[in-house]
Enzyme design. Structure first.
Site, mmCIF file in Angstrom:
data_model
loop_
_atom_site.group_PDB
_atom_site.id
_atom_site.type_symbol
_atom_site.label_atom_id
_atom_site.label_comp_id
_atom_site.label_asym_id
_atom_site.label_seq_id
_atom_site.Cartn_x
_atom_site.Cartn_y
_atom_site.Cartn_z
ATOM 1 N N SER A 149 0.889 -1.208 0.019
ATOM 2 C CA SER A 149 0.014 -0.208 0.159
ATOM 3 C C SER A 149 0.758 1.347 0.060
ATOM 4 O O SER A 149 1.853 1.113 0.603
ATOM 5 C CB SER A 149 -0.746 -0.081 1.116
ATOM 6 O OG SER A 149 -1.400 1.479 1.469
ATOM 7 N N TYR A 163 -0.721 -0.156 10.324
ATOM 8 C CA TYR A 163 -1.114 -0.842 9.003
ATOM 9 C C TYR A 163 0.066 -0.277 8.098
ATOM 10 O O TYR A 163 0.683 -1.018 7.487
ATOM 11 C CB TYR A 163 -2.360 -0.022 8.519
ATOM 12 C CG TYR A 163 -2.469 -0.583 6.973
ATOM 13 C CD1 TYR A 163 -2.913 -1.679 6.548
ATOM 14 C CD2 TYR A 163 -2.572 0.514 5.940
ATOM 15 C CE1 TYR A 163 -3.237 -2.088 5.355
ATOM 16 C CE2 TYR A 163 -2.833 0.030 4.625
ATOM 17 C CZ TYR A 163 -3.161 -1.063 4.385
ATOM 18 O OH TYR A 163 -3.229 -1.607 3.136
ATOM 19 N N LYS A 167 2.895 -2.821 6.122
ATOM 20 C CA LYS A 167 2.937 -2.533 4.602
ATOM 21 C C LYS A 167 4.466 -2.568 4.239
ATOM 22 O O LYS A 167 5.082 -2.974 3.627
ATOM 23 C CB LYS A 167 2.187 -1.812 4.014
ATOM 24 C CG LYS A 167 0.543 -2.276 3.879
ATOM 25 C CD LYS A 167 0.719 -3.636 3.234
ATOM 26 C CE LYS A 167 -1.061 -3.968 2.962
ATOM 27 N NZ LYS A 167 -1.121 -5.376 2.551
#
Length: 260
Positions: A149, A163, A167
């Protein structure tokens, strides 16, 4: 040009065997459909039988071969069984796409330990485990595509710090594998997708003004299609057309990650 019914793509992956995690919906589903449209046999896997069966049915309706395997990527035994079922059905693994992940949301002070653990377990750790399991079959020409991402490189990660960290770890693992496994003939690349997924459509319905801001931050001013945009990029990275590309990050996001 030879095409599959409903596919419209040249069969550049004819006879290849692909595992796509998280392919019951969203980006994973789009990639699974695109790989099948390019001729690959696709193993569809996810935690919900109804969604993976629906993807398998759609692939088969287009004239391709598919296998649905229920799999929780956080459970090592499930990963073992996934690879074993794939090899039993198709003989090998040529393409591995790590798309599944539980998204850990919340600020660093508020997010729960359980959410943090689930993010790491389902993201970079699950990808590493599955890459290692598939390594013997990928040798001599296989490819890995890890779905990351732009959050991993975006300086603004409010409420998405964990998050973004998971990633970023996936990006680093991908580079490491590209370096270590290049001599084995295995290419490893990463994509940053931005697509019109069910989750993003729900967000748009609930917060239209915020969604308008998202679109305004995309130079091409639209969300990608999970199959014809994101899936097509995965087909390219899995195909001979990208045979000299490894260790790369390909933003498939209308310019959102690096242009804005």
């Amino acid at each position: 040009m030879t095409t599959l019914a409903g596919g419209g793509q040249e069969r550049v992956l004819a006879g290849k065997v692909a595992i796509v995690t998280g392919s019951g919906q969203g980006v994973g589903q789009g990639i699974a459909l695109a790989l099948a449209g390019a001729g690959a046999h696709v193993v569809v896997c996810g935690r919900t039988e109804a969604t993976i069966d629906a993807t398998r049915t759609e692939i088969e309706a287009r004239g391709a071969r598919a296998l649905a395997v229920r799999c929780d990527v956080m459970v090592p035994d499930d990963l073992d069984r996934l690879v074993a079922r794939t090899v039993e059905a198709f003989g090998t693994v040529d393409i591995l796409v790590n798309s599944a992940m539980v998204v850990p949301a919340g600020t660093l002070l508020e997010i729960s330990e359980e959410a943090v653990a689930a993010g790491w377990e389902s993201g970079p750790l699950a990808a590493l485990r599955l890459m290692r399991l598939c390594h013997p079959y990928l040798r001599g020409g296989g490819t890995v595509i890890n779905v990351s991402s732009s959050a991993s490189v975006n300086p603004s990660t409010h409420s998405r710090g964990v998050y973004a960290a998971t990633k970023a770890a996936l990006n680093a693992l991908s580079r490491g594998a590209a370096n270590e496994w290049g001599p084995d003939g295995i290419r490893v690349n990463t994509i940053f997708p931005l697509a019109s997924t069910p989750a993003l459509r729900r967000f748009a319905a609930e917060e239209p003004d915020a969604m308008a801001d998202v679109i305004a931050g995309i130079p091409l001013r639209r969300l990608g299609d999970q199959e014809t945009d994101i899936g097509a990029a995965a087909v390219f990275l899995a195909s001979p057309a990208s045979s000299y590309i490894t260790g790369a990050i390909l933003p498939v996001d209308g310019g959102a990650a690096y242009v804005r």
